[in-house]
Design a protein around this motif. Structure first.
Motif, short mmCIF file in Angstrom:
data_model
loop_
_atom_site.label_atom_id
_atom_site.label_comp_id
_atom_site.label_asym_id
_atom_site.label_seq_id
_atom_site.Cartn_x
_atom_site.Cartn_y
_atom_site.Cartn_z
N LEU A 3 4.93 -8.56 -3.63
CA LEU A 3 4.81 -9.94 -3.14
C LEU A 3 4.79 -9.97 -1.61
O LEU A 3 3.95 -10.66 -1.01
N PHE A 4 5.69 -9.25 -0.96
CA PHE A 4 5.72 -9.20 0.51
C PHE A 4 4.39 -8.66 1.04
O PHE A 4 3.81 -9.21 1.97
N PHE A 5 3.92 -7.58 0.43
CA PHE A 5 2.69 -6.92 0.87
C PHE A 5 1.48 -7.85 0.69
O PHE A 5 0.72 -8.07 1.64
N LEU A 21 2.34 -2.83 6.90
CA LEU A 21 1.47 -2.79 5.72
C LEU A 21 1.28 -1.36 5.21
O LEU A 21 1.29 -1.12 4.00
N ILE A 22 1.12 -0.42 6.12
CA ILE A 22 0.96 0.98 5.71
C ILE A 22 2.24 1.48 5.03
O ILE A 22 2.19 2.08 3.96
N ALA A 23 3.39 1.21 5.65
CA ALA A 23 4.67 1.65 5.08
C ALA A 23 4.92 0.96 3.74
O ALA A 23 5.41 1.60 2.78
N GLY A 24 4.59 -0.31 3.64
CA GLY A 24 4.75 -1.04 2.38
C GLY A 24 3.85 -0.48 1.29
O GLY A 24 4.27 -0.33 0.14
N PHE A 25 2.62 -0.15 1.66
CA PHE A 25 1.68 0.42 0.69
C PHE A 25 2.18 1.78 0.20
O PHE A 25 2.11 2.08 -1.00
N ILE A 26 2.71 2.58 1.11
CA ILE A 26 3.27 3.89 0.71
C ILE A 26 4.41 3.69 -0.27
O ILE A 26 4.48 4.38 -1.29
N ASN A 27 5.30 2.75 0.01
CA ASN A 27 6.41 2.50 -0.92
C ASN A 27 5.91 2.01 -2.27
O ASN A 27 6.44 2.40 -3.31
N LEU A 28 4.89 1.17 -2.26
CA LEU A 28 4.32 0.71 -3.53
C LEU A 28 3.76 1.88 -4.34
O LEU A 28 3.95 1.95 -5.56
N ILE A 29 3.08 2.79 -3.67
CA ILE A 29 2.53 3.97 -4.36
C ILE A 29 3.66 4.82 -4.93
O ILE A 29 3.62 5.22 -6.10
N LEU A 30 4.68 5.10 -4.11
CA LEU A 30 5.79 5.93 -4.57
C LEU A 30 6.55 5.27 -5.72
O LEU A 30 6.94 5.94 -6.69
N MET A 31 6.73 3.97 -5.64
CA MET A 31 7.42 3.26 -6.72
C MET A 31 6.57 3.22 -7.98
O MET A 31 7.10 3.30 -9.10
N THR A 32 5.26 3.12 -7.83
CA THR A 32 4.36 3.18 -8.99
C THR A 32 4.47 4.55 -9.66
O THR A 32 4.49 4.64 -10.90
N VAL A 52 5.59 -17.11 5.88
CA VAL A 52 5.63 -15.87 5.09
C VAL A 52 6.65 -14.91 5.69
O VAL A 52 7.45 -14.31 4.96
N LYS A 53 6.65 -14.75 7.01
CA LYS A 53 7.60 -13.83 7.65
C LYS A 53 9.04 -14.30 7.44
O LYS A 53 9.94 -13.47 7.25
N THR A 54 9.27 -15.60 7.44
CA THR A 54 10.60 -16.14 7.17
C THR A 54 10.99 -15.87 5.72
O THR A 54 12.12 -15.43 5.44
N SER A 55 10.07 -16.09 4.81
CA SER A 55 10.34 -15.85 3.39
C SER A 55 10.63 -14.38 3.12
O SER A 55 11.54 -14.05 2.34
N ILE A 56 9.89 -13.51 3.77
CA ILE A 56 10.13 -12.07 3.60
C ILE A 56 11.52 -11.70 4.10
O ILE A 56 12.25 -10.96 3.44
#
Length: 148
Positions: free
Chosen positions: A21-23, A121-132, A41-45
């Motif tokens: 959702l953040f990503f 965004l890059i770090a978030g994408f990496i975490n999404l891949i690792l969590m997947t 969005v930044k406040t919600s995150i």
């Protein structure tokens, strides 16, 4: 053990969905929103991190409780990924989220904002891949146990 497994699954899925959702909201608001929408969005995150961190801790704690001595196979792979996911989250994503909120609250959408946004965004994408990959490995273990 059954309750720990349910807690682990729920906390892991919640953490994954929050990061997704953040990503996705960051990408969508950058492409289609104005500066006010970016600030929202930044406040919600920033507030959402208050839920994400406990979910990540709970996921790690329950995962360790379920397989404290396992070091190989799919569970071993999950254990090897988790420190990187945590490091990435606490030392890259959390500071980025705080800094991006700070800049957005000052209406300072300069090159630093966008550089940090790309890093986030890059770090978030990496975490999404690792969590997947962790989710895949969890399903692999479940399938192996069911067919054994």
């Amino acid at each position: 053990m059954k309750m720990i497994k349910k807690i682990h699954t729920c906390s892991a899925i919640t953490a994954f969905l929050l990061i997704l959702l953040f990503f996705s909201s960051s990408i969508i608001v950058e492409l289609f929103g104005d500066h006010h929408a970016v600030l929202m969005v930044k406040t919600s995150i920033l507030y959402g991190i208050g839920l994400l961190i406990p979910m990540m801790v709970l996921t790690g704690f329950t995962g360790f409780k379920m397989a404290p001595k396992v070091k190989t196979g799919p569970i071993g792979n999950k254990k090897k990924r988790m420190p990187f996911i945590a490091f990435n989250g606490l030392l890259i994503l959390l500071p980025c989220a705080i800094y991006l909120y700070h800049l957005a609250s000052l209406n300072q959408f300069d090159r630093w904002f966008y550089i940090v946004q790309v890093v986030e965004l890059i770090a978030g994408f990496i975490n999404l891949i690792l969590m997947t990959l962790n989710i895949r490995d969890a399903h692999q273990v479940k399938y192996t146990l069911q067919t054994a």
